[in-house]
Scaffold this active site. Structure first.
Site, PDB file in Angstrom:
ATOM      1  N   TRP A 171      -5.956  -1.046  -6.776  1.00 59.38           N
ATOM      2  CA  TRP A 171      -5.299  -2.261  -6.266  1.00 59.38           C
ATOM      3  C   TRP A 171      -4.762  -2.073  -4.841  1.00 59.38           C
ATOM      4  O   TRP A 171      -4.746  -0.962  -4.319  1.00 59.38           O
ATOM      5  CB  TRP A 171      -4.251  -2.794  -7.257  1.00 59.38           C
ATOM      6  CG  TRP A 171      -2.938  -2.074  -7.406  1.00 59.38           C
ATOM      7  CD1 TRP A 171      -2.439  -1.084  -6.614  1.00 59.38           C
ATOM      8  CD2 TRP A 171      -1.953  -2.327  -8.418  1.00 59.38           C
ATOM      9  NE1 TRP A 171      -1.202  -0.703  -7.067  1.00 59.38           N
ATOM     10  CE2 TRP A 171      -0.881  -1.452  -8.169  1.00 59.38           C
ATOM     11  CE3 TRP A 171      -1.854  -3.215  -9.483  1.00 59.38           C
ATOM     12  CZ2 TRP A 171       0.273  -1.434  -8.961  1.00 59.38           C
ATOM     13  CZ3 TRP A 171      -0.704  -3.186 -10.265  1.00 59.38           C
ATOM     14  CH2 TRP A 171       0.342  -2.301 -10.010  1.00 59.38           C
ATOM     15  N   GLU A 172      -4.369  -3.187  -4.253  1.00 61.05           N
ATOM     16  CA  GLU A 172      -3.902  -3.242  -2.850  1.00 61.05           C
ATOM     17  C   GLU A 172      -4.972  -2.739  -1.875  1.00 61.05           C
ATOM     18  O   GLU A 172      -4.670  -2.119  -0.864  1.00 61.05           O
ATOM     19  CB  GLU A 172      -2.615  -2.428  -2.649  1.00 61.05           C
ATOM     20  CG  GLU A 172      -1.481  -2.759  -3.568  1.00 61.05           C
ATOM     21  CD  GLU A 172      -1.137  -4.239  -3.599  1.00 61.05           C
ATOM     22  OE1 GLU A 172      -1.626  -4.979  -2.738  1.00 61.05           O
ATOM     23  OE2 GLU A 172      -0.387  -4.642  -4.497  1.00 61.05           O
ATOM     24  N   GLY A 173      -6.216  -3.038  -2.175  1.00 61.32           N
ATOM     25  CA  GLY A 173      -7.314  -2.541  -1.344  1.00 61.32           C
ATOM     26  C   GLY A 173      -7.765  -1.217  -1.919  1.00 61.32           C
ATOM     27  O   GLY A 173      -7.016  -0.239  -1.876  1.00 61.32           O
TER      28      GLY A 173
ATOM     29  N   ARG B 292       0.840  -1.209   0.000  1.00 61.70           N
ATOM     30  CA  ARG B 292       0.000   0.000   0.000  1.00 61.70           C
ATOM     31  C   ARG B 292       0.872   1.255   0.000  1.00 61.70           C
ATOM     32  O   ARG B 292       0.572   2.228  -0.699  1.00 61.70           O
ATOM     33  CB  ARG B 292      -0.936  -0.010   1.216  1.00 61.70           C
ATOM     34  CG  ARG B 292      -2.066  -0.985   1.030  1.00 61.70           C
ATOM     35  CD  ARG B 292      -2.920  -1.213   2.254  1.00 61.70           C
ATOM     36  NE  ARG B 292      -4.002  -2.143   1.916  1.00 61.70           N
ATOM     37  CZ  ARG B 292      -4.923  -2.564   2.759  1.00 61.70           C
ATOM     38  NH1 ARG B 292      -4.904  -2.160   4.027  1.00 61.70           N
ATOM     39  NH2 ARG B 292      -5.863  -3.395   2.355  1.00 61.70           N
TER      40      ARG B 292
END
Lengths: 625, 250
Positions: free
Chosen positions: A449-451, A308
């Site tokens: 992406w990545e949450g 993140r």
């Protein structure tokens, strides 16, 4: 298709590392003390700036013009990517930096991040292959047995093998607790048979490493449902035999995505154990010996939090490169006459008020975000190296609170800020022969992406606000109040504005930050009130705007801190010094950011206090019109 | 075999040159290894990697900050350095005298350098060093083979290449097309800090060149814009080229 790495210098990075952050504390830690001092940083940053321009930038154009392909079950990456991957890994700019052995020669996080920012700006589609290998190797380093570490880490650190994180499945994305991947015990209690499918796996396959090490989430048969029952496995594309040889592990690539941008970055769909021949090593405790509760999500969060940070950092690097390109164009492009002197000749467009505003808006956002991010990277080094547990805890708290901000704020703002860079070019910005068009295509993924950034927002208001019964976030806000209190007196005394010199005083900017802090407290109270009234939907309704406001508040604090230092330096050096304009630029960035961006904090607070619910109240049928 | 490489610290080739008080203003300018010397450093490191050289020594004459150029060469893979402290206003003669003195004390088997410096472009120092030391000199080489106490050098020559064989020790200066200098690795940069660098004072000699004045090249003048029909515009353009620009047609 015209990639261009437009960082002219690393001056702002050097300011952060050599003047603003107390990095001497980091370089005093035993792991670095033999090799570094602040004075040595140019010897790292300058060659890396050159490498970014000469070595990495050409691969960006290659990636865009030779997108990843999938043919006959194999992935084909852009031709330059493999050699570049091996070169950077072998020469110490990648995964070898996760080595925590006593005699390891590694860069501290805050310095490696500065190096990576330049590499990311030069080719954002390439670096995920290295970053994900680092994250996967860190999980093995921290959670694997010695046997597994010895099996995988040396090959990952020297670039022979790459790594990925495997979370998303066709039926489970943001709701990772619903994954269907299963793990079945074998005779060896550390080895499990793996079966499942994963998709959207960045770097999930390539044609330049001997093996790919997937860090894979699955549920051991019989474990609890939801995220609780998930465990983490090391699942290599090729099984590593005792003698070090590799054999098939029943991992197949079933396809790759065709995306808006990031053409050089493979996004793969993978099948594991289609023929019941896939095996993986369990990391941590067996969930079946722990009431069906697995350690997988907690372990994977370490990699996700790192990813993140790098996602936000990638967005920042893209914004910066777009802005630097636009700046260079605006300094060259001649068009129009000054509104203040219409009879004069035509001028370069950087002289026009709206272009100057656009460029300062970009510069201010970049420097504020960069300040915010590097303060967190600095905290990573404290957390991992300092002997004082209290200091480590404080650093850890800052990382917890700021990780969602660092991920989501740059990646949210990137889309429109790069849009403004395109706008500065005029029609040429919309043409592929100029680099900003590609940057716009590449950057959009970072908010997803990545949450997704909504997940980051809920992490902020759902977890981070409540962490330690609210004490951690209260400490975060109190530090900003203390910062205002500590500097108010000195900035009011700052010189400026006289004799045609720029105004260096920062009293008004501190007043804005104080007002924003007060507004933020009201915002939290309003949300608390809604929760007390059981209006739970108000939290997700406003979460993204709260994250933006929180980021603007904190980034405002960080860039104002830089401006205090820059104001002092500018006064010491005087207008004739070659570096004067750098410091004046820092002050102007802070002024712009505080006076044009941070007021959004009280605008958001007012909106939340008003409590408009139209987005909740509207019937779904009304969206048909 | 000991190989010694002379390096000069110069302005970054993309630096904007400005004058201040009649002198070149170096404030805030990024300084680098002269790119031609960087090729010589790479050539020396490659000789070591091939097992021909046993030690690569970097020598630079200049002010304290020339230490950065030495450290960069050490980060690329050289073994140790010598900084010959000298006023930055030294001319090519004074530089060559200072460097030759340091080289003589080291007694190397081969001396490498770039054939020219990117800043003053005078192409004198390697030749002067060879003259002072009484050694053979081969210029603008693009490859080198060492065997049997001799260096066989390929150089650029009019319309082709020249192959020259000289006994060593010799002074050999490189053309940029010899090789592609490497980027220092992270470990190389870290190790460079621990490699030994000796500092010595330069022999004091008077410059032979006296600089009277620095001046920047005249800026480009604006072009002209002819807004006429093509036949009239073409005639006006031809007249402008002939009488104003004074283009000569042969």
């Amino acid at each position: 298709m015209s990639a261009n790495f437009a960082y002219l210098n690393a001056r702002d990075l050097k300011f952060i590392l050599k003047e603003w952050l107390p990095t001497e504390e980091i370089f005093a830690y035993p792991q670095y003390a033999d090799y570094y001092s602040k004075e040595d940083l140019d010897s790292v940053l300058d060659p890396c700036l050159k490498m970014a321009k000469e070595l990495i930038e050409p691969s960006n154009e290659d990636g865009d013009s030779h997108p990843c392909q999938f043919a006959n079950g194999k992935v084909i990456t852009p031709p330059t990517f493999g050699p570049l991957f091996h070169k950077l890994q072998e020469e110490g700019w990648g995964t070898s930096n996760i080595d925590d052995s006593e005699d390891a020669m590694v860069l501290p996080k805050v310095l490696l991040s500065a190096v990576w920012e330049m590499f990311l700006a030069a080719n954002p589609t390439f670096l995920p292959y290295i970053i994900l290998t680092c994250g996967a190797a860190e999980l093995i380093r921290d959670f694997a047995t010695e046997e597994v570490k010895e099996m995988f880490l040396p090959k990952m650190m020297d670039g022979s093998w790459s790594g990925t994180m495997c979370l998303t499945e066709p039926s489970a994305g943001s709701d990772v607790g619903d994954i269907l991947s299963k793990a079945y015990p074998t005779d060896n209690p550390r080895i499990f048979r793996i079966k499942g499918s994963k998709m959207f796996i960045t770097g999930g396959d390539n044609d330049f490493t001997e093996n790919i090490v997937h860090l894979y989430l699955a549920r051991i048969e019989g474990a609890k449902p939801g995220t609780k029952g998930i465990s983490l496995f090391v699942v290599p594309k090729y099984w590593v035999n005792e003698d070090g040889s590799l054999s098939d592990n029943d991992v197949q690539t079933t396809g790759i995505e065709h995306k808006l941008g990031m053409y050089g970055s493979v996004t793969a769909s993978l099948s594991f154990g289609e023929n019941n021949g896939c095996r993986g090593w369990l990391l941590g405790a067996n969930s079946m010996e722990n009431d069906g509760v697995g350690e997988g999500m907690a372990q994977m969060f370490q990699m996700m939090n790192g990813a993140r940070m790098e996602t936000g950092h990638s967005a920042l690097a893209c914004i910066a490169n777009a802005y630097y390109n636009a700046r260079d164009y605006c300094k060259d492009r001649i068009q129009g006459r000054l509104i203040t002197d219409p009879k004069s000749g035509r001028v370069t467009i950087i002289n026009h008020e709206d272009i100057k505003r656009t460029l300062l808006m970009g510069k201010a956002h970049i420097e504020a975000m960069r300040a915010m991010m590097y303060r967190t990277y600095f905290a990573f080094d404290i957390k991992h190296n300092d002997l004082d547990p209290e200091k480590r805890q404080k650093a850890s708290n800052l990382i917890e609170v700021t990780t969602p901000l660092c991920k989501a704020y740059p990646s949210d703002e990137a889309w429109w800020l790069i849009g403004e860079a395109i706008q500065a070019y005029g029609g040429y910005g919309y043409c592929e022969e100029y680099p900003v068009a590609q940057i716009a295509r590449d950057v959009k993924i970072y908010s997803i992406w990545e949450g997704t950034n909504f997940i980051q927002s809920m992490d902020l208001v759902g977890r981070k606000w409540m962490m330690g019964k609210g004490a951690v976030f209260a400490e975060f806000l109190q530090e900003m109040r203390d910062f205002c209190e500590a500097h108010k007196a000195t900035v009011e005394a700052a010189a400026g504005g006289e004799a045609g010199l720029p105004d260096l005083s920062l009293g008004k900017e501190f007043a804005i930050l104080e007002r924003a802090l007060e507004s933020y407290s009201q915002l939290q109270m309003a949300i608390g009130g809604y929760m007390g009234q059981k209006k739970v939907g108000m939290l997700p309704l406003y979460a993204r705007r709260i994250l933006t406001a929180t980021s603007q508040l904190y980034a405002g604090r960080c860039i104002l801190d830089q401006a205090v230092l820059a104001s002092r330096k500018a006064q010491e050096l005087g207008p004739d010094h070659y570096d004067y304009n750098f410091y004046i630029g820092k002050i102007m960035s802070a002024k712009y950011y505080l006076r044009n961006v941070v007021p959004n904090v009280w605008a958001v607070a007012d909106i939340i206090k008003d409590g408009d619910c139209s987005a909740l109240d509207i019937p779904i049928g009304a969206f048909d019109y | 075999m000991k190989v010694l490489v002379c390096v000069k610290q110069t302005f970054d080739t993309e630096a904007k040159i400005e004058l201040k008080d009649g002198k070149i203003n170096d404030a805030g300018i990024n300084l680098i290894i002269n790119p031609y010397d960087e090729v010589a450093v790479e050539g020396a490191i490659q000789l070591k990697e091939k097992g021909i050289a046993t030690e690569v020594v970097i020598v630079s004459a200049g002010a304290d900050k020339a230490m950065d150029a030495i450290r960069t060469a050490l980060a690329m893979g050289a073994d140790r350095g010598i900084l010959v402290k000298q006023d930055s206003a030294a001319d090519e003669y004074a530089r060559a005298v200072a460097l030759a003195d340091a080289i003589k004390k080291e007694n190397p088997d081969l001396i490498l350098a770039g054939h020219v410096a990117a800043d003053d472009g005078s192409s004198q120092v390697p030749t002067r060093i060879a003259e002072i030391l009484g050694l053979p000199h081969v210029n603008v080489i693009t490859s080198i083979e060492i065997a049997g106490g001799k260096a066989t050098c390929t150089s650029e020559a009019d319309g082709g290449t020249a192959v020259t064989e000289v006994s060593i020790p010799a002074v050999i200066s490189s053309q940029v097309s010899w090789n592609e200098p490497r980027y220092p690795s992270m470990k190389g940069i870290m190790q460079a800090k621990k490699k030994p660098v000796a500092t010595v004072d330069a022999i004091a000699v008077e410059n032979k060149v006296k600089v009277l004045e620095f001046a920047l090249p005249a800026g480009k003048t604006a072009g002209i814009k002819i807004e006429e029909d093509p036949d009239v515009a073409a005639a006006q353009m031809a007249d402008w080229m002939k009488n104003t620009v004074k283009v000569e047609v042969k």
